[in-house]
Design a protein around this motif. Structure first.
Motif, PDB file in Angstrom:
ATOM      1  N   PRO A  19      38.660  49.319  16.412  1.00 48.55           N
ATOM      2  CA  PRO A  19      37.974  48.580  15.348  1.00 48.55           C
ATOM      3  C   PRO A  19      38.876  47.527  14.707  1.00 48.55           C
ATOM      4  CG  PRO A  19      38.524  50.792  14.637  1.00 48.55           C
ATOM      5  CD  PRO A  19      38.873  50.717  16.076  1.00 48.55           C
ATOM      6  N   GLU A  20      38.238  46.444  14.429  1.00 54.52           N
ATOM      7  CA  GLU A  20      38.895  45.349  13.727  1.00 54.52           C
ATOM      8  C   GLU A  20      40.233  44.993  14.365  1.00 54.52           C
ATOM      9  OE1 GLU A  20      38.943  46.723   9.731  1.00 54.52           O
ATOM     10  OE2 GLU A  20      36.836  46.261   9.391  1.00 54.52           O
ATOM     11  N   ALA A  21      40.194  44.863  15.673  1.00 56.32           N
ATOM     12  CA  ALA A  21      41.391  44.510  16.423  1.00 56.32           C
ATOM     13  C   ALA A  21      41.130  43.212  17.182  1.00 56.32           C
ATOM     14  CB  ALA A  21      41.746  45.617  17.407  1.00 56.32           C
ATOM     15  N   VAL A  22      42.206  42.515  17.488  1.00 58.75           N
ATOM     16  CA  VAL A  22      42.115  41.228  18.174  1.00 58.75           C
ATOM     17  C   VAL A  22      42.392  41.445  19.661  1.00 58.75           C
ATOM     18  CG1 VAL A  22      43.128  38.928  18.406  1.00 58.75           C
ATOM     19  CG2 VAL A  22      42.774  39.923  16.138  1.00 58.75           C
ATOM     20  N   TYR A  23      41.591  40.813  20.485  1.00 58.36           N
ATOM     21  CA  TYR A  23      41.754  40.915  21.935  1.00 58.36           C
ATOM     22  C   TYR A  23      41.767  39.522  22.542  1.00 58.36           C
ATOM     23  CZ  TYR A  23      40.840  45.920  21.528  1.00 58.36           C
ATOM     24  OH  TYR A  23      40.922  47.234  21.214  1.00 58.36           O
ATOM     25  N   THR A  24      42.465  39.412  23.639  1.00 54.28           N
ATOM     26  CA  THR A  24      42.580  38.144  24.354  1.00 54.28           C
ATOM     27  C   THR A  24      41.799  38.209  25.656  1.00 54.28           C
ATOM     28  OG1 THR A  24      44.760  37.662  23.413  1.00 54.28           O
ATOM     29  CG2 THR A  24      44.204  36.567  25.498  1.00 54.28           C
ATOM     30  N   VAL A  25      41.037  37.148  25.926  1.00 56.67           N
ATOM     31  CA  VAL A  25      40.206  37.104  27.124  1.00 56.67           C
ATOM     32  C   VAL A  25      40.861  36.182  28.142  1.00 56.67           C
ATOM     33  CG1 VAL A  25      37.907  36.589  28.032  1.00 56.67           C
ATOM     34  CG2 VAL A  25      38.169  37.450  25.688  1.00 56.67           C
ATOM     35  N   VAL A  26      40.913  36.678  29.396  1.00 53.80           N
ATOM     36  CA  VAL A  26      41.656  35.969  30.430  1.00 53.80           C
ATOM     37  C   VAL A  26      40.812  35.886  31.701  1.00 53.80           C
ATOM     38  CG1 VAL A  26      43.715  36.069  31.912  1.00 53.80           C
ATOM     39  CG2 VAL A  26      43.881  36.702  29.496  1.00 53.80           C
ATOM     40  N   LEU A  27      40.863  34.736  32.345  1.00 52.04           N
ATOM     41  CA  LEU A  27      40.329  34.603  33.699  1.00 52.04           C
ATOM     42  C   LEU A  27      41.515  34.652  34.663  1.00 52.04           C
ATOM     43  CD1 LEU A  27      37.641  31.744  33.722  1.00 52.04           C
ATOM     44  CD2 LEU A  27      37.334  34.115  34.439  1.00 52.04           C
ATOM     45  N   ALA A  28      41.368  35.425  35.777  1.00 51.82           N
ATOM     46  CA  ALA A  28      42.516  35.593  36.666  1.00 51.82           C
ATOM     47  C   ALA A  28      42.082  35.561  38.126  1.00 51.82           C
ATOM     48  CB  ALA A  28      43.222  36.917  36.366  1.00 51.82           C
ATOM     49  N   ARG A  29      42.944  34.994  38.937  1.00 50.30           N
ATOM     50  CA  ARG A  29      42.792  35.064  40.409  1.00 50.30           C
ATOM     51  C   ARG A  29      43.858  36.038  40.872  1.00 50.30           C
ATOM     52  NH1 ARG A  29      44.944  31.953  44.951  1.00 50.30           N
ATOM     53  NH2 ARG A  29      43.381  31.835  46.622  1.00 50.30           N
ATOM     54  N   MET A  30      43.410  37.144  41.378  1.00 50.93           N
ATOM     55  CA  MET A  30      44.344  38.227  41.693  1.00 50.93           C
ATOM     56  C   MET A  30      44.202  38.643  43.151  1.00 50.93           C
ATOM     57  SD  MET A  30      44.043  40.559  38.234  1.00 50.93           S
ATOM     58  CE  MET A  30      45.765  41.062  38.212  1.00 50.93           C
ATOM     59  N   ALA A  31      45.351  38.842  43.754  1.00 49.20           N
ATOM     60  CA  ALA A  31      45.364  39.401  45.107  1.00 49.20           C
ATOM     61  C   ALA A  31      45.577  40.913  45.000  1.00 49.20           C
ATOM     62  CB  ALA A  31      46.467  38.774  45.935  1.00 49.20           C
ATOM     63  N   LEU A  32      45.193  41.569  46.059  1.00 46.50           N
ATOM     64  CA  LEU A  32      45.275  43.035  46.037  1.00 46.50           C
ATOM     65  C   LEU A  32      46.292  43.524  47.048  1.00 46.50           C
ATOM     66  CD1 LEU A  32      43.906  45.609  44.823  1.00 46.50           C
ATOM     67  CD2 LEU A  32      42.477  45.653  46.880  1.00 46.50           C
ATOM     68  N   ASP A  33      47.239  44.251  46.553  1.00 45.87           N
ATOM     69  CA  ASP A  33      48.199  44.919  47.442  1.00 45.87           C
ATOM     70  C   ASP A  33      47.618  46.300  47.774  1.00 45.87           C
ATOM     71  OD1 ASP A  33      50.345  45.891  48.806  1.00 45.87           O
ATOM     72  OD2 ASP A  33      51.593  46.213  47.034  1.00 45.87           O
ATOM     73  N   VAL A  34      47.124  46.407  48.986  1.00 44.32           N
ATOM     74  CA  VAL A  34      46.480  47.672  49.376  1.00 44.32           C
ATOM     75  C   VAL A  34      47.558  48.676  49.744  1.00 44.32           C
ATOM     76  CG1 VAL A  34      44.896  48.793  50.972  1.00 44.32           C
ATOM     77  CG2 VAL A  34      44.451  46.455  50.202  1.00 44.32           C
ATOM     78  N   ARG A  35      47.584  49.734  49.021  1.00 45.75           N
ATOM     79  CA  ARG A  35      48.608  50.775  49.268  1.00 45.75           C
ATOM     80  C   ARG A  35      47.889  51.998  49.838  1.00 45.75           C
ATOM     81  NH1 ARG A  35      52.560  51.529  44.467  1.00 45.75           N
ATOM     82  NH2 ARG A  35      50.750  52.391  43.415  1.00 45.75           N
ATOM     83  N   GLY A  36      48.207  52.249  51.071  1.00 42.03           N
ATOM     84  CA  GLY A  36      47.458  53.319  51.761  1.00 42.03           C
ATOM     85  C   GLY A  36      46.072  52.818  52.106  1.00 42.03           C
ATOM     86  N   ASP A  37      45.095  53.675  51.953  1.00 42.37           N
ATOM     87  CA  ASP A  37      43.724  53.269  52.218  1.00 42.37           C
ATOM     88  C   ASP A  37      43.224  52.427  51.053  1.00 42.37           C
ATOM     89  OD1 ASP A  37      41.318  53.079  53.492  1.00 42.37           O
ATOM     90  OD2 ASP A  37      40.548  54.992  52.719  1.00 42.37           O
ATOM     91  N   LEU A  38      42.318  51.526  51.360  1.00 46.99           N
ATOM     92  CA  LEU A  38      41.737  50.702  50.306  1.00 46.99           C
ATOM     93  C   LEU A  38      41.087  51.609  49.258  1.00 46.99           C
ATOM     94  CD1 LEU A  38      41.029  47.734  49.477  1.00 46.99           C
ATOM     95  CD2 LEU A  38      38.826  48.106  50.629  1.00 46.99           C
ATOM     96  N   ASP A  39      41.423  51.328  48.002  1.00 46.45           N
ATOM     97  CA  ASP A  39      40.897  52.199  46.943  1.00 46.45           C
ATOM     98  C   ASP A  39      39.375  52.185  46.888  1.00 46.45           C
ATOM     99  OD1 ASP A  39      43.424  52.890  46.341  1.00 46.45           O
ATOM    100  OD2 ASP A  39      43.561  51.783  44.451  1.00 46.45           O
ATOM    101  N   GLN A  40      38.815  51.064  47.229  1.00 46.02           N
ATOM    102  CA  GLN A  40      37.349  51.025  47.200  1.00 46.02           C
ATOM    103  C   GLN A  40      36.752  51.996  48.235  1.00 46.02           C
ATOM    104  OE1 GLN A  40      34.823  47.922  46.612  1.00 46.02           O
ATOM    105  NE2 GLN A  40      36.192  46.572  45.450  1.00 46.02           N
ATOM    106  N   HIS A  41      37.411  52.143  49.356  1.00 42.93           N
ATOM    107  CA  HIS A  41      36.942  53.143  50.332  1.00 42.93           C
ATOM    108  C   HIS A  41      36.917  54.519  49.687  1.00 42.93           C
ATOM    109  CE1 HIS A  41      38.453  50.512  53.926  1.00 42.93           C
ATOM    110  NE2 HIS A  41      37.322  50.052  53.393  1.00 42.93           N
ATOM    111  N   ALA A  42      38.035  54.850  49.063  1.00 44.11           N
ATOM    112  CA  ALA A  42      38.138  56.184  48.456  1.00 44.11           C
ATOM    113  C   ALA A  42      37.107  56.365  47.353  1.00 44.11           C
ATOM    114  CB  ALA A  42      39.548  56.396  47.921  1.00 44.11           C
ATOM    115  N   ARG A  43      36.992  55.342  46.512  1.00 46.28           N
ATOM    116  CA  ARG A  43      36.070  55.478  45.385  1.00 46.28           C
ATOM    117  C   ARG A  43      34.625  55.609  45.888  1.00 46.28           C
ATOM    118  NH1 ARG A  43      36.168  54.734  39.975  1.00 46.28           N
ATOM    119  NH2 ARG A  43      38.072  55.914  40.342  1.00 46.28           N
TER     120      ARG A  43
END
Lengths: 237, 585
Positions: free
Chosen positions: B154-178
């Motif tokens: 509550p009543e806190a300040v937040y910063t909004v960011v747009l980002a281009r991010m690459a993914l370092d896949v460690r082991g199996d892709l996390d989306q597969h697992a999820r």
């Protein structure tokens, strides 16, 4: 009680045996002799028949003074040994009584025999005898719910000693091995199968009620008859 | 002389037949003898006892998908057409058209990837989207990132960011697992790729008051800050503006972009696509305000991460199956077989919880849990957590009146999709590579038609090769007291399950308490289930000290009176009284 009875019998036998010969009864060829004798029959233990008492009749035709043949018949009264026939009866669901079930039996033996006098001219004449025929055991109808009998082949062999009393009479001491074949001890069991301690499938309801030292059943049993008898030659005085 | 001769003859005949007469008299004695006399054989009946047999239930949870073919580029059918999420939405400022981002808002409990999200309960509010310049009405190329976020401080300040991010896949892709429900043991890591961090030179509040430019050289781009209310809800209303070489579509004349891959702010969410510089695939919300002109983010770890475009590798190429949004849960379990990679897939549990009952304490032996493959008849030992403890390969029971909770989960070391049955065994010590023959408790969890099953365990013989044989209490019996023995006849008793045998006990029971107990014999059945148990009184002291005959199941090698009472007699002391069974106390 029975032992005392037989002591009396043996004493009588000894008395007879000690009596001196009186008169020789010489048998000739073609003579008939009749013998009536009786005494204990000692059944084989495996037969499950206790010691009985028998009476025998023999009619002998003398082919020679030494050798004779003829029909024979025996009647034996005895009872079976209940130790072999254990019955179990339930009285309600809660209690059971166990019985050793014996029964009185009568045995009829019949057939033919041959006799060989070893010393026909002697006043004391030993002889040998052998025969064949059959036996029929008559069981107690009251014990078996019906008239029941069993039978088989019988052979006998033995011998004795004859003491001449006169030309026509003699007394004789005789011992025979009465051999029963086709003998089935279970035929003597008066207990209904459902009430037998030893079930038809071999299981035993109360092992403690059985006598483990009893001999196994056999189909051939050797029984011994010891008898004393009287021989008469018809037509002689 | 004739007279004398006849007199002597009669005497001799009398003497000769005296034994005959005496013998005949002797034979007339009673031929039937009552052996039992005044103490008859006392009979009691046996009946099935209130047996507590080994048993239990299985419960499956955390269902996941096994054997899913993730080699298919879009195995889960999650790719979207360029404008598939570009829809009309109702916002706090009326209805507008834009990319709907509501389904992509993730907090720390929903997205485990790195950098780790700051713990929060942030969730999307009633709307969240990137609305087109025509609706925004702020000018050419000026979009409106507009939405509501709840669950923030509550009543806190937040910063909004747009980002281009690459993914370092460690082991199996996390989306597969999820998407298959599997655990994510080594989270993938996101990092900024291409461009330089950018912050506006002045403080920008995301209240649709100022635009921040985006182009190919800015990454990540701070769009501004917002402040939450007392309830922790914040309104994000940032205005990213396509400037310079930004590929973003900029027209204010039409509500609908052409859909070209190079004109979309978030790229194309499809296999084989490329996310170009100036296109962004994440919206990040950080706690705290950025320092204007610093080109630094307020923190390393965002609070909210919204995947708005596909995951990419270091070259900007879309990673197969790494499509937006990041999946919060497993894929639809009712439909997974219809997905491109699901033709041979099947559901398996993530966790199997066993509640086992009726297990006697073993002491020198151990219980073990195995999974069994029906097709190969292979077994695998499971490491299980017993009553909340650490994973173990074997365990004991506190008693057959207790319930033992056994959990088989990801720490079991086994892939549930490779097996079909749960089998509990008795082991002489530490389990080896194969179970003992004492496989006495079993339950299927993955049926032949690949459906999941749960429920009651079966107590009996588990031997699929020769046929399983459930144990059912059967048979009857009776007992008799004859002379100094108790003779028990058991008929048609069910053979004991493997690992168990029968044993007889004499007990005295007062109420529910056993006040005297004497193990008597191991009881071996014949081939048809019959047995005779002859107990001499000398073996037990006095029958009067007890009252009940019990036939119980004992674990092999042990002599413990279990509650698996399969036959129990009448109380013979109560039945016949102390005349027959006098008690000293």
């Amino acid at each position: 009680m029975r032992m005392r009875n037989w002591l009396v019998g043996l004493a009588t036998l000894a008395l007879v045996a000690g009596t001196p010969a009186l008169v020789q009864g010489q048998v000739e060829r073609g003579d008939w002799t009749l013998a009536l004798q009786g005494g204990p029959v000692l059944y084989a233990e495996a037969s499950a028949i206790e010691r009985g008492t028998g009476v025998a009749v023999e009619a002998m035709y003398h082919i020679t003074p030494r050798f004779a043949i003829g029909p024979i018949a025996d009647f034996i009264h005895s009872k079976t040994d209940g130790r072999y026939f254990i019955g179990v009866l339930n009285f309600g669901p809660d209690s059971t009584h166990i019985y050793e079930v014996g029964q009185t039996i009568n045995v009829l033996q019949y057939g033919a025999a041959a006799m060989l006098d070893l010393m026909p001219e002697s006043n004391i004449s030993p002889y040998l005898a052998a025969g064949a025929g059959g036996y029929t055991i008559y069981l107690q109808p009251t014990s078996n719910d019906m008239a029941k009998r069993t039978h088989g082949m019988m052979f006998q062999a033995g011998g004795g000693v004859r003491f001449g009393l006169s030309d026509a009479t003699a007394i004789q001491l005789d011992v025979r091995d009465l051999i029963y074949t086709d003998f089935d001890r279970e035929e003597l069991n008066p207990v209904r199968p459902a009430h037998r301690n030893r079930q038809p499938d071999g299981t035993i309801r109360f092992p403690g009620a059985e006598y483990p030292d009893l001999p196994e059943a056999t189909s051939t049993v050797h029984n011994f008859r010891v008898s004393i008898g009287f021989r008469y030659i018809p037509g002689r005085n | 002389m004739p007279f004398q001769r006849h007199h002597g003859l009669r005497a001799l005949l009398a003497a000769a037949f005296a034994p005959v007469a005496l013998g005949l008299a002797a034979c007339e004695q009673d031929a039937v003898t009552d052996v039992t006399g005044e103490k008859p054989v006392l009979n009691i009946l046996l009946a099935p006892g209130a047996a507590v047999l080994p048993g239990g239930t299985s419960a499956l949870s955390g269902t996941r998908i096994s054997n899913f073919d993730t080699s298919v580029p879009d195995a889960f059918a999650r790719a979207t057409d360029p404008l598939e999420t570009y829809v009309s939405q109702t916002t706090g400022a009326g209805t507008g058209t834009g990319f709907d981002l509501r389904t992509g808002v993730r907090n720390s409990s929903q997205d485990p990837r790195l950098p780790a999200l700051v713990e929060s309960e942030a969730v999307v509010g009633d709307w969240f989207g990137l609305f087109n310049p025509a609706w925004a009405g702020a000018g050419v190329g000026l979009w409106d990132l507009f939405g509501e976020i709840r669950g923030l401080k509550p009543e806190a300040v937040y910063t909004v960011v747009l980002a281009r991010m690459a993914l370092d896949v460690r082991g199996d892709l996390d989306q597969h697992a999820r998407l298959t429900g599997s655990p994510i043991e080594q989270p993938d890591s996101l990092y900024f790729v291409g461009g330089e961090p950018y912050t506006p030179g002045s403080a920008v509040t995301c209240n649709f008051s100022a635009a921040v430019g985006v182009n190919t050289s800015r990454n990540p781009v701070v769009l501004g800050v917002f402040e939450t209310n007392a309830a922790g809800t914040g309104i994000v209303d940032c205005v990213p503006g396509a400037t310079g070489d930004s590929p973003w579509w900029r027209s204010t004349a039409s509500q609908t972009p052409p859909g070209a891959a190079d004109s979309l702010p978030f790229g194309v969410n499809q296999p084989g696509a490329t996310l170009r510089p100036g296109q962004y695939n994440y919206v990040l919300i950080y706690e705290g305000a950025y320092v204007p002109g610093s080109n630094q983010l307020p923190s390393q770890n965002p609070v909210v991460r919204i995947q708005v475009g596909p995951d990419i590798d270091a070259n900007g190429n879309v990673i197969n199956n790494g499509f937006a949004p990041w999946p919060a849960t497993i894929t639809d379990l009712s439909n997974f077989r219809n997905l491109p990679g699901g033709a041979n897939a099947f559901a398996v549990p993530g966790t199997i919880t066993l509640n086992l009952t009726g297990l006697p304490t073993l002491g020198s032996k151990q219980y073990a849990v195995w999974l069994h493959n029906r097709q190969s008849n292979a077994y695998a030992l499971a490491r299980v957590k017993v009553d909340g403890g650490a994973p173990v390969t074997s365990f004991d029971s506190p008693g057959d009146d207790a319930t033992v909770q056994v959990v088989i989960d990801d720490e079991s070391g086994l892939d549930f999709g490779q097996y079909n049955d749960i089998v509990v065994t008795l082991e002489n010590g530490a389990p080896g590579s194969a179970p003992s023959d004492a496989r006495f408790l079993y339950r299927e969890y993955l049926a032949a038609n690949q459906s999941l099953t749960q429920g009651a365990f079966t107590f009996g013989r588990f031997d699929p090769a020769n046929g399983n044989r459930p144990y059912v209490i059967g048979g009857s019996g009776n007992a008799s007291f004859f002379r100094d023995s108790m003779l028990v006849n058991l008929q048609r008793i069910t053979p004991p399950p493997p690992g168990f045998h029968y044993a007889s006990y004499l007990v005295r029971r007062v109420g529910d308490n056993v006040t005297a107990s004497q193990r008597v014999h191991a009881v071996t059945l014949d081939e048809i289930g019959n047995a005779t148990d002859r107990i001499a009184e000398s073996e037990v002291g006095s029958f009067a000290n007890y009252g009940l005959y019990l036939l119980v199941l004992e674990p092999d090698g042990l002599t413990i009176r279990t509650n698996a009472i399969v036959q129990e007699s009448e109380n013979y002391v109560d039945k016949f009284g102390e005349n027959f069974f006098p008690r000293s106390n």
